[in-house]
Design an enzyme around this catalytic site. Sequence first.
Site, PDB file in Angstrom:
ATOM      1  N   LYS A  47       0.823  -1.207   0.000  1.00 42.16           N
ATOM      2  CA  LYS A  47       0.000   0.000   0.000  1.00 42.16           C
ATOM      3  C   LYS A  47       0.865   1.269   0.000  1.00 42.16           C
ATOM      4  O   LYS A  47       2.080   1.202   0.228  1.00 42.16           O
ATOM      5  CB  LYS A  47      -0.948  -0.058   1.196  1.00 42.16           C
ATOM      6  CG  LYS A  47      -1.952  -1.222   1.130  1.00 42.16           C
ATOM      7  CD  LYS A  47      -2.875  -1.200   2.350  1.00 42.16           C
ATOM      8  CE  LYS A  47      -3.948  -2.268   2.269  1.00 42.16           C
ATOM      9  NZ  LYS A  47      -4.893  -2.168   3.439  1.00 42.16           N
ATOM     10  N   TYR A  52     -12.773  -1.470  -3.067  1.00 39.31           N
ATOM     11  CA  TYR A  52     -13.221  -1.622  -1.675  1.00 39.31           C
ATOM     12  C   TYR A  52     -14.729  -1.411  -1.536  1.00 39.31           C
ATOM     13  O   TYR A  52     -15.196  -1.047  -0.452  1.00 39.31           O
ATOM     14  CB  TYR A  52     -12.454  -0.654  -0.782  1.00 39.31           C
ATOM     15  CG  TYR A  52     -11.033  -1.091  -0.483  1.00 39.31           C
ATOM     16  CD1 TYR A  52     -10.770  -2.201   0.322  1.00 39.31           C
ATOM     17  CD2 TYR A  52      -9.941  -0.388  -0.986  1.00 39.31           C
ATOM     18  CE1 TYR A  52      -9.472  -2.601   0.609  1.00 39.31           C
ATOM     19  CE2 TYR A  52      -8.635  -0.781  -0.700  1.00 39.31           C
ATOM     20  CZ  TYR A  52      -8.410  -1.890   0.097  1.00 39.31           C
ATOM     21  OH  TYR A  52      -7.120  -2.284   0.386  1.00 39.31           O
ATOM     22  N   PHE A  71     -14.953   4.270   7.959  1.00 39.89           N
ATOM     23  CA  PHE A  71     -13.574   4.519   7.525  1.00 39.89           C
ATOM     24  C   PHE A  71     -13.415   4.588   6.007  1.00 39.89           C
ATOM     25  O   PHE A  71     -12.315   4.845   5.508  1.00 39.89           O
ATOM     26  CB  PHE A  71     -12.619   3.457   8.110  1.00 39.89           C
ATOM     27  CG  PHE A  71     -12.931   2.034   7.699  1.00 39.89           C
ATOM     28  CD1 PHE A  71     -12.522   1.530   6.469  1.00 39.89           C
ATOM     29  CD2 PHE A  71     -13.614   1.182   8.561  1.00 39.89           C
ATOM     30  CE1 PHE A  71     -12.796   0.230   6.094  1.00 39.89           C
ATOM     31  CE2 PHE A  71     -13.898  -0.135   8.188  1.00 39.89           C
ATOM     32  CZ  PHE A  71     -13.486  -0.609   6.953  1.00 39.89           C
ATOM     33  N   ARG A 120      -2.546 -14.535   4.279  1.00 35.49           N
ATOM     34  CA  ARG A 120      -3.169 -13.824   5.406  1.00 35.49           C
ATOM     35  C   ARG A 120      -2.368 -14.085   6.694  1.00 35.49           C
ATOM     36  O   ARG A 120      -2.217 -13.180   7.534  1.00 35.49           O
ATOM     37  CB  ARG A 120      -4.627 -14.249   5.584  1.00 35.49           C
ATOM     38  CG  ARG A 120      -5.557 -13.874   4.438  1.00 35.49           C
ATOM     39  CD  ARG A 120      -5.870 -12.404   4.316  1.00 35.49           C
ATOM     40  NE  ARG A 120      -6.449 -11.815   5.487  1.00 35.49           N
ATOM     41  CZ  ARG A 120      -7.193 -10.691   5.475  1.00 35.49           C
ATOM     42  NH1 ARG A 120      -7.457 -10.067   4.316  1.00 35.49           N
ATOM     43  NH2 ARG A 120      -7.646 -10.173   6.583  1.00 35.49           N
ATOM     44  N   THR A 124      -5.442  -7.301  10.666  1.00 35.91           N
ATOM     45  CA  THR A 124      -5.693  -5.982  10.069  1.00 35.91           C
ATOM     46  C   THR A 124      -5.093  -4.871  10.920  1.00 35.91           C
ATOM     47  O   THR A 124      -4.479  -3.930  10.395  1.00 35.91           O
ATOM     48  CB  THR A 124      -7.213  -5.764   9.915  1.00 35.91           C
ATOM     49  OG1 THR A 124      -7.770  -6.867   9.198  1.00 35.91           O
ATOM     50  CG2 THR A 124      -7.506  -4.472   9.184  1.00 35.91           C
ATOM     51  N   ARG A 154       2.552  -6.983   8.741  1.00 32.48           N
ATOM     52  CA  ARG A 154       1.890  -5.837   9.377  1.00 32.48           C
ATOM     53  C   ARG A 154       2.512  -5.510  10.729  1.00 32.48           C
ATOM     54  O   ARG A 154       2.643  -4.324  11.084  1.00 32.48           O
ATOM     55  CB  ARG A 154       0.387  -6.093   9.472  1.00 32.48           C
ATOM     56  CG  ARG A 154      -0.318  -5.880   8.123  1.00 32.48           C
ATOM     57  CD  ARG A 154      -1.739  -6.353   8.145  1.00 32.48           C
ATOM     58  NE  ARG A 154      -2.503  -5.848   6.990  1.00 32.48           N
ATOM     59  CZ  ARG A 154      -3.691  -6.317   6.644  1.00 32.48           C
ATOM     60  NH1 ARG A 154      -4.263  -7.297   7.332  1.00 32.48           N
ATOM     61  NH2 ARG A 154      -4.339  -5.814   5.603  1.00 32.48           N
ATOM     62  N   ASN A 210      -1.971   0.063   6.983  1.00 26.66           N
ATOM     63  CA  ASN A 210      -1.448  -1.232   7.429  1.00 26.66           C
ATOM     64  C   ASN A 210      -0.606  -1.956   6.383  1.00 26.66           C
ATOM     65  O   ASN A 210      -0.498  -3.182   6.396  1.00 26.66           O
ATOM     66  CB  ASN A 210      -2.577  -2.105   7.961  1.00 26.66           C
ATOM     67  CG  ASN A 210      -3.669  -2.337   6.945  1.00 26.66           C
ATOM     68  OD1 ASN A 210      -3.543  -1.926   5.797  1.00 26.66           O
ATOM     69  ND2 ASN A 210      -4.720  -3.007   7.358  1.00 26.66           N
ATOM     70  N   HIS A 259      -2.122  -5.447   1.524  1.00 27.68           N
ATOM     71  CA  HIS A 259      -3.430  -6.086   1.322  1.00 27.68           C
ATOM     72  C   HIS A 259      -3.223  -7.554   1.020  1.00 27.68           C
ATOM     73  O   HIS A 259      -2.268  -7.927   0.355  1.00 27.68           O
ATOM     74  CB  HIS A 259      -4.146  -5.436   0.125  1.00 27.68           C
ATOM     75  CG  HIS A 259      -5.375  -6.190  -0.310  1.00 27.68           C
ATOM     76  ND1 HIS A 259      -6.582  -6.052   0.327  1.00 27.68           N
ATOM     77  CD2 HIS A 259      -5.565  -7.121  -1.286  1.00 27.68           C
ATOM     78  CE1 HIS A 259      -7.476  -6.856  -0.250  1.00 27.68           C
ATOM     79  NE2 HIS A 259      -6.889  -7.515  -1.232  1.00 27.68           N
ATOM     80  N   GLU A 269      -9.865  -9.694  -7.676  1.00 23.45           N
ATOM     81  CA  GLU A 269      -8.913  -8.611  -7.431  1.00 23.45           C
ATOM     82  C   GLU A 269      -7.723  -8.689  -8.394  1.00 23.45           C
ATOM     83  O   GLU A 269      -7.221  -7.656  -8.856  1.00 23.45           O
ATOM     84  CB  GLU A 269      -8.448  -8.672  -5.975  1.00 23.45           C
ATOM     85  CG  GLU A 269      -9.566  -8.318  -4.993  1.00 23.45           C
ATOM     86  CD  GLU A 269      -9.246  -8.623  -3.550  1.00 23.45           C
ATOM     87  OE1 GLU A 269     -10.125  -8.381  -2.699  1.00 23.45           O
ATOM     88  OE2 GLU A 269      -8.119  -9.102  -3.258  1.00 23.45           O
TER      89      GLU A 269
HETATM   90  N1  UDP Z   1      -9.603  -0.361   7.623  1.00 19.35           N
HETATM   91  C1  UDP Z   1      -9.649   0.801   8.386  1.00 19.35           C
HETATM   92  N2  UDP Z   1     -10.310   0.756   9.589  1.00 19.35           N
HETATM   93  C2  UDP Z   1     -10.930  -0.363  10.056  1.00 19.35           C
HETATM   94  C3  UDP Z   1     -10.884  -1.520   9.272  1.00 19.35           C
HETATM   95  C4  UDP Z   1     -10.211  -1.488   8.056  1.00 19.35           C
HETATM   96  O1  UDP Z   1      -9.121   1.827   8.011  1.00 19.35           O
HETATM   97  O2  UDP Z   1     -11.518  -0.323  11.157  1.00 19.35           O
HETATM   98  C5  UDP Z   1      -8.897  -0.336   6.333  1.00 19.35           C
HETATM   99  C6  UDP Z   1      -7.534  -1.047   6.391  1.00 19.35           C
HETATM  100  O3  UDP Z   1      -6.630  -0.391   5.500  1.00 19.35           O
HETATM  101  C7  UDP Z   1      -7.907  -2.434   5.905  1.00 19.35           C
HETATM  102  C8  UDP Z   1      -8.921  -2.102   4.816  1.00 19.35           C
HETATM  103  O4  UDP Z   1      -9.670  -1.022   5.352  1.00 19.35           O
HETATM  104  O5  UDP Z   1      -6.778  -3.138   5.433  1.00 19.35           O
HETATM  105  C9  UDP Z   1      -9.859  -3.226   4.450  1.00 19.35           C
HETATM  106  O6  UDP Z   1     -10.479  -3.714   5.636  1.00 19.35           O
HETATM  107  P1  UDP Z   1     -10.641  -5.273   5.900  1.00 19.35           P
HETATM  108  O7  UDP Z   1     -11.538  -5.422   7.078  1.00 19.35           O
HETATM  109  O8  UDP Z   1     -11.012  -5.959   4.639  1.00 19.35           O
HETATM  110  O9  UDP Z   1      -9.168  -5.704   6.374  1.00 19.35           O
HETATM  111  P2  UDP Z   1      -8.048  -6.595   5.651  1.00 19.35           P
HETATM  112  O10 UDP Z   1      -8.756  -7.642   4.840  1.00 19.35           O
HETATM  113  O11 UDP Z   1      -7.216  -5.650   4.814  1.00 19.35           O
HETATM  114  O12 UDP Z   1      -7.243  -7.184   6.776  1.00 19.35           O
HETATM  115 MG    MG Z   2     -10.271  -7.492   3.494  1.00 19.50          MG
END
Ligand code: UDP
Ligand code: MG
Length: 139
Positions: A11, A51, A59, A87, A93, A104, A114, A117, A128
């Site tokens: 990112k 997204y 957010f 993952r 996350t 992360r 973070n 992705h 994707e």
């Molecule tokens: N995100 C955020 N606040 C939150 C949750 C997610 O800013 O409370 C952002 C963060 O960059 C995250 C992305 O939104 O990676 C997508 O969220 P997701 O829950 O899909 O998390 P991921 O799959 O990336 O772990």
């Molecule tokens: Mg996600």
Amino acid sequence: MATNRTFTMLKPDAVEKGHIGAILEKINTAGFRIVAMKLTQMTTADAQAFYAIHKERPFFPDLVEYMTRGPIVAAILEKDNAVEDFRTLIGATNPADAAEGTIRKLYAASIGENAVHGSDSDENAAIEGAFHFAGRDMF
Ligand code: UDP
Ligand code: MG
């Protein structure tokens, strides 16, 4: 796309901080083969579409602003059990909850910024990957 593939983005925060090389080293060491890769920048429309599942979340505007503010590295990765293993490699996350040694934990600043992705399912990995790459750019 085969189900042993996942999709990742390094990112804008990770690119800004000069962490491309270190993160790719972690990915290679963990046994992922790079199928496709490029430096690119998402438009606002790109990030809103990518997204879209999060569009009602509070957010979302910050997420779109963050993901479009600079270049990313987009890549398709291949390995047995790619989605789940990637993952695990990236961690939770929220970096505060991420396991020691995960990408992360090492490189993310916050739950918003973070660093990386990782797709959450085989179906989304295919969607994707196709969002960013044409078939002729996958190896
Ligand atoms: N995100 C955020 N606040 C939150 C949750 C997610 O800013 O409370 C952002 C963060 O960059 C995250 C992305 O939104 O990676 C997508 O969220 P997701 O829950 O899909 O998390 P991921 O799959 O990336 O772990
Ligand atoms: Mg996600």
